[in-house]
Write a protein that holds these residues in place. Structure first.
Motif, mmCIF file in Angstrom:
data_model
loop_
_atom_site.group_PDB
_atom_site.id
_atom_site.type_symbol
_atom_site.label_atom_id
_atom_site.label_comp_id
_atom_site.label_asym_id
_atom_site.label_seq_id
_atom_site.Cartn_x
_atom_site.Cartn_y
_atom_site.Cartn_z
ATOM 1 N N VAL A 61 0.847 -1.187 0.000
ATOM 2 C CA VAL A 61 0.000 0.000 0.000
ATOM 3 C C VAL A 61 0.889 1.245 0.000
ATOM 4 O O VAL A 61 1.727 1.408 0.880
ATOM 5 C CB VAL A 61 -0.924 0.018 1.238
ATOM 6 C CG1 VAL A 61 -1.776 1.280 1.272
ATOM 7 C CG2 VAL A 61 -1.800 -1.233 1.272
ATOM 8 N N LEU A 62 0.694 2.094 -1.020
ATOM 9 C CA LEU A 62 1.497 3.308 -1.158
ATOM 10 C C LEU A 62 0.579 4.530 -1.201
ATOM 11 O O LEU A 62 -0.472 4.495 -1.831
ATOM 12 C CB LEU A 62 2.350 3.257 -2.420
ATOM 13 C CG LEU A 62 3.322 2.085 -2.520
ATOM 14 C CD1 LEU A 62 4.041 2.102 -3.856
ATOM 15 C CD2 LEU A 62 4.318 2.112 -1.382
ATOM 16 N N LYS A 63 1.004 5.578 -0.564
ATOM 17 C CA LYS A 63 0.253 6.832 -0.508
ATOM 18 C C LYS A 63 0.735 7.795 -1.594
ATOM 19 O O LYS A 63 1.841 7.647 -2.111
ATOM 20 C CB LYS A 63 0.438 7.489 0.863
ATOM 21 C CG LYS A 63 0.009 6.632 2.035
ATOM 22 C CD LYS A 63 -1.472 6.474 2.080
ATOM 23 C CE LYS A 63 -1.890 5.678 3.333
ATOM 24 N NZ LYS A 63 -3.277 5.309 3.299
ATOM 25 N N PRO A 64 -0.083 8.804 -1.928
ATOM 26 C CA PRO A 64 0.344 9.801 -2.911
ATOM 27 C C PRO A 64 1.713 10.388 -2.579
ATOM 28 O O PRO A 64 2.022 10.643 -1.418
ATOM 29 C CB PRO A 64 -0.756 10.863 -2.841
ATOM 30 C CG PRO A 64 -1.971 10.067 -2.492
ATOM 31 C CD PRO A 64 -1.466 9.044 -1.487
ATOM 32 N N SER A 65 2.522 10.549 -3.598
ATOM 33 C CA SER A 65 3.887 11.074 -3.609
ATOM 34 C C SER A 65 4.946 10.039 -3.213
ATOM 35 O O SER A 65 6.135 10.319 -3.344
ATOM 36 C CB SER A 65 4.044 12.348 -2.773
ATOM 37 O OG SER A 65 4.128 12.065 -1.403
ATOM 38 N N GLU A 66 4.531 8.859 -2.769
ATOM 39 C CA GLU A 66 5.538 7.832 -2.464
ATOM 40 C C GLU A 66 6.100 7.251 -3.758
ATOM 41 O O GLU A 66 5.430 7.189 -4.777
ATOM 42 C CB GLU A 66 4.938 6.713 -1.615
ATOM 43 C CG GLU A 66 4.680 7.124 -0.184
ATOM 44 C CD GLU A 66 4.349 5.936 0.700
ATOM 45 O OE1 GLU A 66 5.280 5.336 1.266
ATOM 46 O OE2 GLU A 66 3.152 5.599 0.800
ATOM 47 N N LYS A 67 7.356 6.795 -3.682
ATOM 48 C CA LYS A 67 8.020 6.200 -4.830
ATOM 49 C C LYS A 67 7.498 4.781 -5.069
ATOM 50 O O LYS A 67 7.328 4.012 -4.129
ATOM 51 C CB LYS A 67 9.531 6.173 -4.611
ATOM 52 C CG LYS A 67 10.153 7.551 -4.468
ATOM 53 C CD LYS A 67 11.662 7.514 -4.332
ATOM 54 C CE LYS A 67 12.207 6.754 -3.180
ATOM 55 N NZ LYS A 67 12.231 7.425 -1.888
ATOM 56 N N ILE A 68 7.273 4.454 -6.359
ATOM 57 C CA ILE A 68 6.800 3.135 -6.764
ATOM 58 C C ILE A 68 7.947 2.341 -7.388
ATOM 59 O O ILE A 68 8.178 1.186 -7.044
ATOM 60 C CB ILE A 68 5.677 3.237 -7.821
ATOM 61 C CG1 ILE A 68 4.540 4.100 -7.329
ATOM 62 C CG2 ILE A 68 5.196 1.843 -8.222
ATOM 63 C CD1 ILE A 68 3.617 4.590 -8.451
#
Length: 149
Positions: free
Chosen positions: A91-98
Motif C-alpha cells: 500500500v502506497l500513498k500519494p507522492s511515495e516512490k513506486i
C-alpha cells in the motif's frame, strides 16, 4: 540489481551503485503515486478523482524473471554499462516512490533510450497489478471503473 520490495528505496544508493570509471551518464526514471486519477470525460474535460492510496501486487517469481529478461535485453541492445530496476509492492500513498529504473552508460543517449525501453516493457509484460483506492472505492487499473464490494 533487480528487486521487488515492500520497503522504500534510496535513490542515492541506487545511483551510487552504478557510478564507476567509464560511466559518463546515469539516467533515472522514478515513478511516484499521483494524488488523482482520470475519470469520466465530459466534452473536452476529464474528471479528476482523488486517490487516497494505491495497492500494488505481483506474482513475484514471474515478475523478477520478466524484469531480469528486460534488463538482459537492454544490456544486449543498447550501449549501456549497467541497470537497476526496483519496484515496490504493498500500500502506497500519494507522492511515495513506486519504481526506479537507473541506467549507466558512457553516453547519455544510450542511457535515455534504454531507460525508456525498460519502463515501457515493464508496464507491458511484468505481472504487477495496481489498484486505485478513491473515495468511491477501489478499482483495479486496466479494469472497468466500478465500486468493489
Amino acid at each position: 540489481m533487480i528487486s521487488i520490495t515492500k520497503k522504500d528505496f534510496n535513490i542515492n544508493d541506487v545511483v551510487g551503485d552504478l557510478q564507476k570509471e567509464g560511466v559518463g551518464a546515469i539516467v533515472t526514471f522514478i515513478g511516484t503515486v499521483r494524488d488523482f486519477a482520470e475519470g469520466s470525460k465530459k466534452g473536452n474535460e476529464v474528471k479528476k478523482i482523488d486517490v487516497k492510496e494505491m495497492v500494488y501486487e505481483s506474482y513475484e517469481d514471474m515478475a523478477l524473471s520478466k524484469m531480469s529478461k528486460i534488463r538482459e535485453d537492454a544490456l544486449s541492445n543498447y550501449d549501456i554499462d549497467d541497470m537497476s530496476i526496483i519496484h515496490r509492492v504493498g500500500v502506497l500513498k500519494p507522492s511515495e516512490k513506486i519504481v526506479i529504473i537507473a541506467v549507466s552508460a558512457a553516453h547519455r543517449k544510450a542511457a535515455f533510450s534504454a531507460c525508456e525501453y525498460t519502463i515501457e516493457e515493464l508496464k507491458k509484460i511484468v505481472p504487477i497489478w495496481k489498484k486505485e483506492v478513491t473515495q468511491d472505492g477501489g478499482y483495479w487499473v486496466g479494469g472497468e471503473r466500478k465500486k468493489e464490494v
